[in-house]
Design a protein around this motif. Structure first.
Motif, PDB file in Angstrom:
ATOM      1  N   ASP A 174      -9.889  -7.055 -14.407  1.00  9.38           N
ATOM      2  CA  ASP A 174     -10.185  -5.854 -13.620  1.00  9.38           C
ATOM      3  C   ASP A 174     -11.681  -5.622 -13.494  1.00  9.38           C
ATOM      4  OD1 ASP A 174     -10.959  -3.083 -15.316  1.00  9.38           O
ATOM      5  OD2 ASP A 174     -10.092  -4.666 -16.536  1.00  9.38           O
ATOM      6  N   LYS A 177     -16.815  -9.066 -10.845  1.00 10.39           N
ATOM      7  CA  LYS A 177     -17.385  -9.626  -9.627  1.00 10.39           C
ATOM      8  C   LYS A 177     -17.555 -11.123  -9.819  1.00 10.39           C
ATOM      9  CE  LYS A 177     -19.937  -5.460  -8.287  1.00 10.39           C
ATOM     10  NZ  LYS A 177     -21.276  -4.880  -7.997  1.00 10.39           N
ATOM     11  N   HIS A 201      -7.052  -6.545 -10.481  1.00 12.55           N
ATOM     12  CA  HIS A 201      -7.280  -5.355  -9.661  1.00 12.55           C
ATOM     13  C   HIS A 201      -8.742  -4.946  -9.651  1.00 12.55           C
ATOM     14  CE1 HIS A 201      -7.495  -2.542 -13.172  1.00 12.55           C
ATOM     15  NE2 HIS A 201      -6.626  -3.371 -13.716  1.00 12.55           N
ATOM     16  N   ASP A 202      -9.123  -4.308  -8.546  1.00 13.58           N
ATOM     17  CA  ASP A 202     -10.457  -3.728  -8.379  1.00 13.58           C
ATOM     18  C   ASP A 202     -11.564  -4.756  -8.566  1.00 13.58           C
ATOM     19  OD1 ASP A 202      -9.712  -0.770  -8.075  1.00 13.58           O
ATOM     20  OD2 ASP A 202      -8.665  -1.339  -9.911  1.00 13.58           O
ATOM     21  N   CYS A 203     -11.365  -5.951  -8.038  1.00  7.01           N
ATOM     22  CA  CYS A 203     -12.345  -7.029  -8.169  1.00  7.01           C
ATOM     23  C   CYS A 203     -12.980  -7.350  -6.816  1.00  7.01           C
ATOM     24  CB  CYS A 203     -11.674  -8.286  -8.728  1.00  7.01           C
ATOM     25  SG  CYS A 203     -11.015  -8.096 -10.398  1.00  7.01           S
ATOM     26  N   GLU A 204     -14.156  -7.962  -6.885  1.00  6.97           N
ATOM     27  CA  GLU A 204     -14.850  -8.456  -5.697  1.00  6.97           C
ATOM     28  C   GLU A 204     -15.110  -9.942  -5.899  1.00  6.97           C
ATOM     29  OE1 GLU A 204     -18.328  -6.382  -3.623  1.00  6.97           O
ATOM     30  OE2 GLU A 204     -19.332  -7.988  -4.738  1.00  6.97           O
ATOM     31  N   VAL A 231      -1.729  -8.273  -7.566  1.00  6.97           N
ATOM     32  CA  VAL A 231      -3.129  -8.205  -7.147  1.00  6.97           C
ATOM     33  C   VAL A 231      -3.291  -6.984  -6.263  1.00  6.97           C
ATOM     34  CG1 VAL A 231      -5.023  -9.376  -5.952  1.00  6.97           C
ATOM     35  CG2 VAL A 231      -3.325 -10.733  -7.216  1.00  6.97           C
ATOM     36  N   CYS A 234      -8.664  -5.308  -4.116  1.00 11.54           N
ATOM     37  CA  CYS A 234      -9.714  -6.319  -4.251  1.00 11.54           C
ATOM     38  C   CYS A 234     -10.334  -6.606  -2.884  1.00 11.54           C
ATOM     39  CB  CYS A 234      -9.156  -7.612  -4.835  1.00 11.54           C
ATOM     40  SG  CYS A 234      -8.617  -7.483  -6.554  1.00 11.54           S
ATOM     41  N   LEU A 261      -5.776  -4.909  -0.059  1.00 14.99           N
ATOM     42  CA  LEU A 261      -6.830  -5.913  -0.099  1.00 14.99           C
ATOM     43  C   LEU A 261      -7.672  -5.837   1.164  1.00 14.99           C
ATOM     44  CD1 LEU A 261      -4.850  -9.076  -1.311  1.00 14.99           C
ATOM     45  CD2 LEU A 261      -5.865  -7.252  -2.696  1.00 14.99           C
TER      46      LEU A 261
END
Length: 414
Positions: A174, A177, A201-204, A231, A234, A261
């Motif tokens: 989570d 980056k 989750h909440d990733c770049e 997922v 993101c 997404l």
């Protein structure tokens, strides 16, 4: 137990190579039954291979950078084969764990894979960088681990797959980056290889190769299928596929959910690229925005926002009984230079549902186009005399409130 690696060692002494100090701190925490190893934000620490152990958290404070030396001979080695049984090539990892439980990599610091050490110099504006050999080191490689957490950190400049989860269970990734050189091949963001109960989750993720890639590699068959992947929330940017099932598909993919997404500047949006005797079932995609962009031919794909294919890797591949089925696309908005593509050869694609899907094409419907089937021995491409919703005659697709428009304002509704 908490160990700050600078407590007994000044930063200047660790800057050139901090491997032994960090590994000793991990080993000490493990021997004590668990703990946390803290890497303070003093700057860049060069490291060779580091092995995480059960009940140990590696915490990277803001400003701390763990950077690979680039000396692969000093990384953690796993014997071959790799990906295919015929490939006896070993693989290596910068930060690894095998058979560990309750492990974590957390904090606001950075892990740098130092991809520059693995490519030929002086490549200028080359759009697909040339490298010394394949495979190259994984940046984070975890095998047969349980209760894994990766949170907050930045992982950058990977020379190969960035985070590879092999046969892991109960993993949460989570708010991380992943920022890789987009011209660098094989720099998958997160490979979920025969792992179960994985949450991302909440990733770049910004990378050259596939951003999130469920796999079932051939040599890892002992870990079974890839199941229960979630997922959400993101942002994915890549010169390959944002989400790709395969192409290693020697097992099954089941019960996976993708939602909320943002996919942009990406060669392919959502892809099923099954090329081996495995199936995909009960997978959903909801509330997703996709904008594709084509790159050079070295990158597989032709700008498809949604790409669903089941085809043999080579003439010896038997796909009898293999299926892609019970796949749902709901509330998906696409802007693309190519259409949605559904194709089966030797297996079956059925029960695909497109609900409230909007596709705005940047070319006319009448455009002749080639859909890329790599890795596929024959044929490598399929030519269509139009773009839009391209479904081969053997596949079964249900459409509900699907709208396609092209650059001339023409509209098709299903």
């Amino acid at each position: 137990m908490q160990i700050n690696i600078l407590t007994h060692h000044p930063f200047e002494a660790l800057h050139q190579n901090a491997t032994k100090v960090i590994q000793a701190a991990i080993d000490r925490c493990f021997a004590a039954g668990g703990g946390e190893v803290v890497v303070p934000g003093a700057g860049t620490y060069m490291i060779d291979g580091i092995q995480l152990k059960s009940h140990v958290t590696l915490r990277l404070e803001a400003g701390a950078v763990l950077k690979g030396t680039g000396d692969e001979t000093r990384y953690i080695k796993r014997p071959g084969p790799f990906e295919l049984i015929k490939n006896q090539t070993p693989i290596t990892g910068l930060i690894t764990a095998t058979g560990a439980t309750d492990i974590a990599i957390v904090g606001a610091g950075t892990i740098d894979g130092h991809y520059e050490a693995f490519i030929y110099p002086h490549q200028g504006n080359e759009q697909h960088l040339k490298f010394y050999h394949y495979p190259r080191p994984m940046t984070v490689y975890l095998e047969a681990c349980t209760h894994v957490k990766i949170s907050g950190v930045t992982i950058q400049n990977a020379p190969f797959w960035t985070v590879h989860l092999v046969g892991c269970e109960d993993t949460e990734i989570d708010a991380i980056k992943i920022h890789n050189e987009m011209r660098m091949p094989n720099t998958d963001g997160i490979d979920v290889d025969r792992s179960k109960h994985t949450k991302i989750h909440d990733c770049e993720i910004v990378t050259g190769d596939d951003a999130i890639c469920p796999k079932c590699t051939e040599e890892t068959a002992q870990y079974g299928d890839c199941t229960d992947l979630t997922v959400t929330r993101c942002t994915l940017i890549t010169r390959s596929s944002a989400v790709k099932f395969g192409s290693s598909s020697f097992g099954n993919f089941e019960n996976c959910q993708f939602s909320d997404l943002v996919i942009r500047d990406t060669n392919r949006g959502i892809a099923f690229q099954l090329r081996d005797p495995g199936s995909a079932r009960h997978i959903s995609f909801r509330n997703i925005s996709i904008k594709t962009k084509t790159f050079t031919k070295e990158w597989w794909g032709s700008g498809e926002p949604i790409y669903v294919t089941l085809a043999p890797r080579d003439r010896a591949t038997d796909l009898t009984g293999q299926v892609i089925e019970a796949i749902q696309f709901e509330n998906v908005t696409c802007e693309a230079g190519n259409g949605i593509f559904v194709y089966a050869d030797g297996g079956t694609v059925r029960d695909l549902t497109f609900k409230n899907v909007k596709l705005a094409l940047t070319r006319p419907f009448s455009t002749t186009t080639q859909f890329d089937l790599r890795p596929n021995e024959v044929p490598e491409t399929v030519t269509a005399d139009h773009i839009g919703l391209n479904v081969d005659s053997t596949s079964h697709v249900t459409c509900e409130d699907v709208t396609l428009t092209d650059c001339d304002g023409a509209k098709i509704q299903y």
